[in-house]
Design a protein around this motif. Structure first.
Motif, PDB file in Angstrom:
ATOM      1  N   ILE A  61       0.834  -1.020   0.097  1.00  0.00           N
ATOM      2  CA  ILE A  61       0.012  -0.066   0.067  1.00  0.00           C
ATOM      3  C   ILE A  61       0.860   1.195  -0.007  1.00  0.00           C
ATOM      4  O   ILE A  61       0.602   2.147  -0.897  1.00  0.00           O
ATOM      5  CB  ILE A  61      -0.967  -0.103   1.349  1.00  0.00           C
ATOM      6  CG1 ILE A  61      -1.825  -1.127   1.016  1.00  0.00           C
ATOM      7  CG2 ILE A  61      -1.816   1.279   1.303  1.00  0.00           C
ATOM      8  CD1 ILE A  61      -2.522  -1.363   2.499  1.00  0.00           C
ATOM      9  N   LEU A  62       1.804   1.395   0.798  1.00  0.00           N
ATOM     10  CA  LEU A  62       2.652   2.429   0.896  1.00  0.00           C
ATOM     11  C   LEU A  62       3.379   3.098  -0.047  1.00  0.00           C
ATOM     12  O   LEU A  62       3.566   4.459  -0.432  1.00  0.00           O
ATOM     13  CB  LEU A  62       3.647   2.471   2.262  1.00  0.00           C
ATOM     14  CG  LEU A  62       4.181   3.647   2.730  1.00  0.00           C
ATOM     15  CD1 LEU A  62       3.197   4.748   3.170  1.00  0.00           C
ATOM     16  CD2 LEU A  62       5.121   3.298   4.213  1.00  0.00           C
ATOM     17  N   PRO A  63       3.894   2.079  -1.119  1.00  0.00           N
ATOM     18  CA  PRO A  63       4.693   2.762  -2.098  1.00  0.00           C
ATOM     19  C   PRO A  63       3.709   3.472  -2.966  1.00  0.00           C
ATOM     20  O   PRO A  63       4.198   4.591  -3.623  1.00  0.00           O
ATOM     21  CB  PRO A  63       5.080   1.371  -2.858  1.00  0.00           C
ATOM     22  CG  PRO A  63       5.364   0.494  -1.672  1.00  0.00           C
ATOM     23  CD  PRO A  63       4.103   0.765  -0.652  1.00  0.00           C
ATOM     24  N   ALA A  64       2.505   2.911  -3.408  1.00  0.00           N
ATOM     25  CA  ALA A  64       1.644   3.616  -4.146  1.00  0.00           C
ATOM     26  C   ALA A  64       1.396   5.026  -3.582  1.00  0.00           C
ATOM     27  O   ALA A  64       1.032   6.171  -4.235  1.00  0.00           O
ATOM     28  CB  ALA A  64       0.374   2.840  -4.306  1.00  0.00           C
ATOM     29  N   TYR A  68       1.950   8.740  -5.267  1.00  0.00           N
ATOM     30  CA  TYR A  68       0.882   9.879  -5.472  1.00  0.00           C
ATOM     31  C   TYR A  68       1.216  11.030  -4.695  1.00  0.00           C
ATOM     32  O   TYR A  68       1.102  12.138  -5.342  1.00  0.00           O
ATOM     33  CB  TYR A  68      -0.333   9.130  -4.945  1.00  0.00           C
ATOM     34  CG  TYR A  68      -1.396  10.189  -5.260  1.00  0.00           C
ATOM     35  CD1 TYR A  68      -2.174   9.794  -6.419  1.00  0.00           C
ATOM     36  CD2 TYR A  68      -1.830  11.199  -4.775  1.00  0.00           C
ATOM     37  CE1 TYR A  68      -3.264  10.641  -6.835  1.00  0.00           C
ATOM     38  CE2 TYR A  68      -2.981  12.005  -4.884  1.00  0.00           C
ATOM     39  CZ  TYR A  68      -3.625  11.662  -5.984  1.00  0.00           C
ATOM     40  OH  TYR A  68      -4.853  12.505  -6.523  1.00  0.00           O
ATOM     41  N   THR A  69       1.716  10.872  -3.379  1.00  0.00           N
ATOM     42  CA  THR A  69       2.207  12.318  -2.533  1.00  0.00           C
ATOM     43  C   THR A  69       3.316  13.070  -3.247  1.00  0.00           C
ATOM     44  O   THR A  69       3.227  14.193  -3.169  1.00  0.00           O
ATOM     45  CB  THR A  69       2.212  11.802  -1.359  1.00  0.00           C
ATOM     46  OG1 THR A  69       1.355  10.987  -0.639  1.00  0.00           O
ATOM     47  CG2 THR A  69       2.704  12.933  -0.210  1.00  0.00           C
ATOM     48  N   VAL A  76      -4.760  17.350  -0.408  1.00  0.00           N
ATOM     49  CA  VAL A  76      -5.537  16.738   0.456  1.00  0.00           C
ATOM     50  C   VAL A  76      -5.210  15.289   0.533  1.00  0.00           C
ATOM     51  O   VAL A  76      -4.968  14.631   1.712  1.00  0.00           O
ATOM     52  CB  VAL A  76      -7.114  16.996   0.207  1.00  0.00           C
ATOM     53  CG1 VAL A  76      -7.873  16.211   1.090  1.00  0.00           C
ATOM     54  CG2 VAL A  76      -7.360  18.502   0.384  1.00  0.00           C
ATOM     55  N   THR A  77      -5.217  14.676  -0.438  1.00  0.00           N
ATOM     56  CA  THR A  77      -4.708  13.077  -0.602  1.00  0.00           C
ATOM     57  C   THR A  77      -3.534  13.118   0.070  1.00  0.00           C
ATOM     58  O   THR A  77      -3.090  12.173   0.716  1.00  0.00           O
ATOM     59  CB  THR A  77      -4.847  12.613  -1.852  1.00  0.00           C
ATOM     60  OG1 THR A  77      -6.004  12.703  -2.506  1.00  0.00           O
ATOM     61  CG2 THR A  77      -4.403  11.276  -1.865  1.00  0.00           C
ATOM     62  N   LYS A 108      12.015  14.182  -1.816  1.00  0.00           N
ATOM     63  CA  LYS A 108      10.786  14.489  -2.577  1.00  0.00           C
ATOM     64  C   LYS A 108       9.560  15.209  -2.035  1.00  0.00           C
ATOM     65  O   LYS A 108       9.116  16.133  -2.705  1.00  0.00           O
ATOM     66  CB  LYS A 108      10.427  13.249  -3.396  1.00  0.00           C
ATOM     67  CG  LYS A 108      11.299  12.476  -4.145  1.00  0.00           C
ATOM     68  CD  LYS A 108      10.924  11.141  -4.533  1.00  0.00           C
ATOM     69  CE  LYS A 108      12.057  10.397  -5.159  1.00  0.00           C
ATOM     70  NZ  LYS A 108      11.516   8.998  -5.593  1.00  0.00           N
ATOM     71  N   LEU A 109       9.294  14.850  -0.880  1.00  0.00           N
ATOM     72  CA  LEU A 109       8.380  15.883  -0.102  1.00  0.00           C
ATOM     73  C   LEU A 109       8.500  17.058   0.163  1.00  0.00           C
ATOM     74  O   LEU A 109       7.581  17.990  -0.053  1.00  0.00           O
ATOM     75  CB  LEU A 109       7.969  14.817   1.340  1.00  0.00           C
ATOM     76  CG  LEU A 109       7.214  13.673   1.219  1.00  0.00           C
ATOM     77  CD1 LEU A 109       7.249  12.876   2.577  1.00  0.00           C
ATOM     78  CD2 LEU A 109       5.883  13.830   0.797  1.00  0.00           C
TER      79      LEU A 109
END
Length: 260
Positions: A61-64, A68-69, A76-77, A108-109
């Motif tokens: 789950i987390l890699p996707a 996306y982030t 919001v997502t 990246k964030l």
């Protein structure tokens, strides 16, 4: 519910229920649904004493969510996904280092958080969760990539009370944890901001400065260099000989002659 999601039939099909929930989180146009799914995942992570859900979450789950982030499309997502990263980091130090630090996710964030207040708040919260582990690798990663730069930009602008407070909470954590390398980096790189008269009598800044002075006073003495240890000639020593040295040398020479 966790038993159903992680059951053998689900595992054999690569967890289709979790995949559907993940897709709903990323693709729904309704923020309420996104937050409901995020809260569901968060509850599973917090109640996951044996880390079996955390392992599936990290691999499936987390890699996707990270992709996306870091694409920076929907704040919001991205905020909700980053909040889930915080929950994961708080209980999974080793795996979070592998995913977020070695995968350069934090860099990246930082690139996508500019101008997005809600995302900046969650990223700062993620920074705190990682720094709380007080890992040498994590601390060095923050220093090498200058990841605290956005925090000091916010502090310097001093326009948003919520962001401003979040930044100072992070500095307070660094001071309380006595993160020596991080504190030295801050005082070397951002001394002008720390010394800004606007922050005079700020308790967090005062404590940070005091901790810096304490760390400096306990620093080991400088190592002698090759230059300091270089050999000198007998003639050079004689040239710098004092009267006391001369008396001692003559007595030693006299003693040697008597032995002969």
């Amino acid at each position: 519910m966790k038993e159903l999601l992680l059951s053998a039939p689900q595992r054999s099909q690569n967890y289709p229920l979790l995949a559907q929930l993940s897709s709903l989180f990323l693709r729904s146009s309704l923020d309420g649904i996104k937050f409901e799914v995020a809260e569901f995942f968060k509850a599973l992570l917090e109640l996951d004493a044996d880390n079996d859900f955390a392992d599936v979450f990290a691999s499936s789950i987390l890699p996707a969510f990270i992709d996306y982030t870091t694409a920076g499309e929907d704040a919001v997502t991205a905020f909700a996904a980053t909040e889930l990263m915080v929950t994961y980091v708080e209980s999974n130090k080793a795996r979070s280092v592998q995913l977020l630090v070695r995968g350069d996710v934090l860099k990246k964030l930082v690139e996508v958080m500019a101008g997005k207040k809600i995302l900046r708040l969650s990223v700062i919260k993620l920074f705190k969760a990682l720094l709380l582990h007080d890992s040498e690798e994590i601390n060095q990663y923050f220093i090498s990539n200058d990841l605290l730069a956005p925090l000091f930009d916010i502090i310097k602008m001093n326009r948003d009370n919520l962001l401003f407070s979040a930044c100072f909470e992070t500095l307070k954590l660094i001071e309380r944890q006595s993160m020596k390398k991080v504190i030295l980096y801050i005082m070397d790189k951002y001394r002008a901001i720390v010394d800004d008269e606007r922050f005079a009598r700020n308790p967090v800044i005062d404590e940070l400065k005091a901790k810096y002075e304490l760390l400096q006073s306990h620093s080991p003495p400088p190592r002698l260099t090759n230059t300091a240890l270089r050999a000198v000639s007998y003639t050079h020593l004689r040239a710098h000989e004092t009267s006391l040295h001369l008396v001692c040398r003559l007595l030693l020479e006299k003693k040697k002659k008597k032995k002969k």
